[in-house]
Design an enzyme around this catalytic site. Structure first.
Site, PDB file in Angstrom:
ATOM      1  N   SER A 270       0.845  -1.199   0.000  1.00 30.96           N
ATOM      2  CA  SER A 270       0.000   0.000   0.000  1.00 30.96           C
ATOM      3  C   SER A 270       0.884   1.253   0.000  1.00 30.96           C
ATOM      4  CB  SER A 270      -0.919   0.020   1.225  1.00 30.96           C
ATOM      5  OG  SER A 270      -0.142  -0.057   2.404  1.00 30.96           O
TER       6      SER A 270
ATOM      7  N   HIS B 214      -4.108  -5.347  -3.998  1.00 32.98           N
ATOM      8  CA  HIS B 214      -4.195  -4.781  -2.659  1.00 32.98           C
ATOM      9  C   HIS B 214      -5.442  -5.306  -1.972  1.00 32.98           C
ATOM     10  CE1 HIS B 214      -4.481  -0.999   0.072  1.00 32.98           C
ATOM     11  NE2 HIS B 214      -3.709  -1.916   0.625  1.00 32.98           N
TER      12      HIS B 214
ATOM     13  N   GLU C 270      -8.083  -4.322  -4.737  1.00 31.26           N
ATOM     14  CA  GLU C 270      -7.719  -3.328  -5.762  1.00 31.26           C
ATOM     15  C   GLU C 270      -6.732  -4.012  -6.713  1.00 31.26           C
ATOM     16  OE1 GLU C 270      -7.989   1.043  -3.658  1.00 31.26           O
ATOM     17  OE2 GLU C 270      -6.408  -0.297  -2.971  1.00 31.26           O
TER      18      GLU C 270
ATOM     19  N   ASN D 294      -7.286   4.377  -0.138  1.00 29.63           N
ATOM     20  CA  ASN D 294      -6.451   5.187   0.765  1.00 29.63           C
ATOM     21  C   ASN D 294      -6.432   6.652   0.362  1.00 29.63           C
ATOM     22  OD1 ASN D 294      -5.799   3.311   2.674  1.00 29.63           O
ATOM     23  ND2 ASN D 294      -3.903   2.672   1.699  1.00 29.63           N
TER      24      ASN D 294
END
Lengths: 287, 211
Positions: free
Chosen positions: A119, A142, A154, A192
């Protein structure tokens, strides 16, 4: 796309969760870690988790037995070289990751896909040193914690990634009941980045350290907006330091744009070691 | 019994729910004069630009005690400028919870009565600043989703999917803001007055709002 064999590298929380999920798809899954004890402990934890879920009726005895057969824990250097997909979930250290990928490149079949659960780092940066054909089969995957429950993955394409590889994996995860989201290699990927101001704006509304205000804001976001948890209680749960690190990382990656700027209140919490539940004190007092 | 005027814009869905004594639903056109001397209270649900809201507030302040939807504005400014403004609330971005933020000095049975009739529950919050908690936060989430879209990070479907399945948002940002882009942009423009960099608005969001 058929994935006959998956290798997960890193037996920490994410790696073991990812391995558990793949094994639950009845795919031959290897889980390795440089720390052999960590691998063994992860295996024991996963097996225990399956036993408990079976006892609750979530899985049949036959399925549980098959999952256990599908999961193989072995030494870091003893893994099978025939994996169709490798998921890296090791420590977030750029040099260690890059060296690992070089090693994997030498050992794996040319058509194997390598994915990073990072990440923190751009996918491009992780793969730029690899030969072209491998860069095309390198991408980000992810997962979200816990990987066995959170449906999102992701699927991150770098500028080198062959789009068809990303799309095939997207379809594959979709067919397996995950909710994949295809995205390009930008800081924070989707979640994020977009989630930053769930916290950032709340901090700016609160402005100062005031537990009553935190409670009011959390209450509004739950009662009015319908979120499961408010921003302050969620930061306390995740760890204010963890959240702050992600905020700073995204902010710096976007050239310190004001939209992502960390708030001094959060920094104050981190500097005074009031990190949330894990330290007994964060935005709230915790018993 | 008090006579209460409820002001709405065209297209405001709440409009259809109320029009019987003691409430009178009045469709209000931006910038137009209004006569409310016969009313004891006015509750304003309109969505107007800043000038329009000030013009309306000025008129109401001379005629009656009133409550106003100030989703897109600095409610402290309005409360300081208009003595007869008894309270403000945010109802322009309703969610399935049917709860709304209300900023008020003391709970008032007139507002509570109407909200009850509209099946809305007030959440009292002593916030005197720009916007309300939920609209401000949502606006910034939506804005960032549009920035991500503009940069080509992902498409709307995948961004919505990521936020609902990755962090359990009640809805994805695009689904949530659909049809409400003008309200969101108006709030962000108000916030920009304090910090133009932080509240920079994504191009595609501006385009949708103005289109």
């Amino acid at each position: 796309m058929e994935l006959e064999r998956v290798l997960v590298i890193g037996a920490g929380t994410m790696g073991s969760g990812i391995a558990q999920w793949f094994a639950q798809q009845k795919i031959s899954t290897e889980l390795v870690d440089v720390n052999a004890e960590a691998s063994k402990a992860a295996e024991a934890k996963i097996f225990s988790s399956w036993d408990k879920l079976q006892a609750k009726g979530k899985f049949s005895a036959e399925d549980t037995e098959e999952f256990k057969k599908c999961l193989n824990v072995c030494s870091f250097y003893g893994f099978n070289d025939h994996a169709s997909l490798v998921v890296e979930a090791i420590i977030e250290n750029l040099d260690i990751k890059k060296n690992l990928f070089l090693d994997l490149n030498d050992r794996l079949a040319p058509n194997a896909i390598i994915a990073s659960n990072t990440s923190s780092f751009p996918i491009e940066l992780l793969s730029e040193h690899l030969p072209e054909n491998r860069r095309q089969r390198f991408l980000g995957l992810h997962f979200f914690n816990p990987a066995t429950i959170m449906k999102l993955v992701e699927v991150i394409q770098s500028k080198y990634t062959d789009e068809s590889v990303a799309k095939e994996l997207y379809t594959w995860f979709d067919q397996k009941g995950k909710k994949p989201a295809l995205c390009k290699d930008f800081p924070g990927f989707i979640v994020n980045r977009v989630a930053r101001n769930f916290y950032g704006e709340a901090l700016r509304i609160a402005e100062v350290e005031d537990e009553e205000k935190f409670k009011e804001i959390d209450n509004i976001m739950k009662e009015v907006a319908g979120f499961r948890m408010g921003p302050f209680e969620l930061m306390d749960l995740i760890g204010i330091d963890i959240n702050y690190d992600v905020t700073c990382s995204v902010w710096e990656a976007f050239d310190k744009h004001a939209r992502f700027a960390p708030h001094e209140l959060q920094k104050l919490m981190v500097d005074s070691n009031r990190l949330g539940r894990k330290t007994g004190r964060g935005f709230y007092h915790h018993e | 019994m008090s006579k209460i005027a409820c002001l709405f814009n065209i297209g405001n869905e709440i409009y259809t729910k109320i029009n019987n004594s003691p409430y009178e639903a009045i469709r209000y056109e931006a910038g137009s004069p209004i006569e409310l001397q016969d009313f004891d209270y006015c509750i304003d649900f309109t969505h107007l630009n800043y000038e329009g809201k000030c013009f309306l507030a000025e008129q109401l302040n001379h005629q009656t005690e009133f409550f106003m939807d100030l989703t897109c504005f600095n409610n402290e400014e309005f409360h300081m400028s208009y003595d007869n403004l008894l309270g403000s609330f945010s109802s322009l971005l309703l969610t399935k919870t049917n709860k709304i933020e209300v900023t008020i000095k003391d709970k008032h049975e007139v507002l509570e009565g109407l909200l009850n009739k509209l099946e809305l529950s007030p959440l009292y919050y002593k916030n005197f600043g720009t916007g309300f908690v939920y609209p401000r936060t949502l606006s910034m989430i939506v804005n960032e989703a549009y920035f991500a879209l503009d940069q080509g990070v992902a498409n709307q479907t995948d961004i919505d999917r990521a936020m609902t399945f990755g962090v359990n948002y009640p809805r994805g940002p695009f689904e949530w803001s659909f049809g409400k882009e003008k309200i969101i942009v108006q709030l962000l423009e108000t916030l920009q007055k304090h910090d133009p960099n932080r509240y920079e608005i994504a191009e595609s969001l501006l385009k949708v709002a103005r289109g």
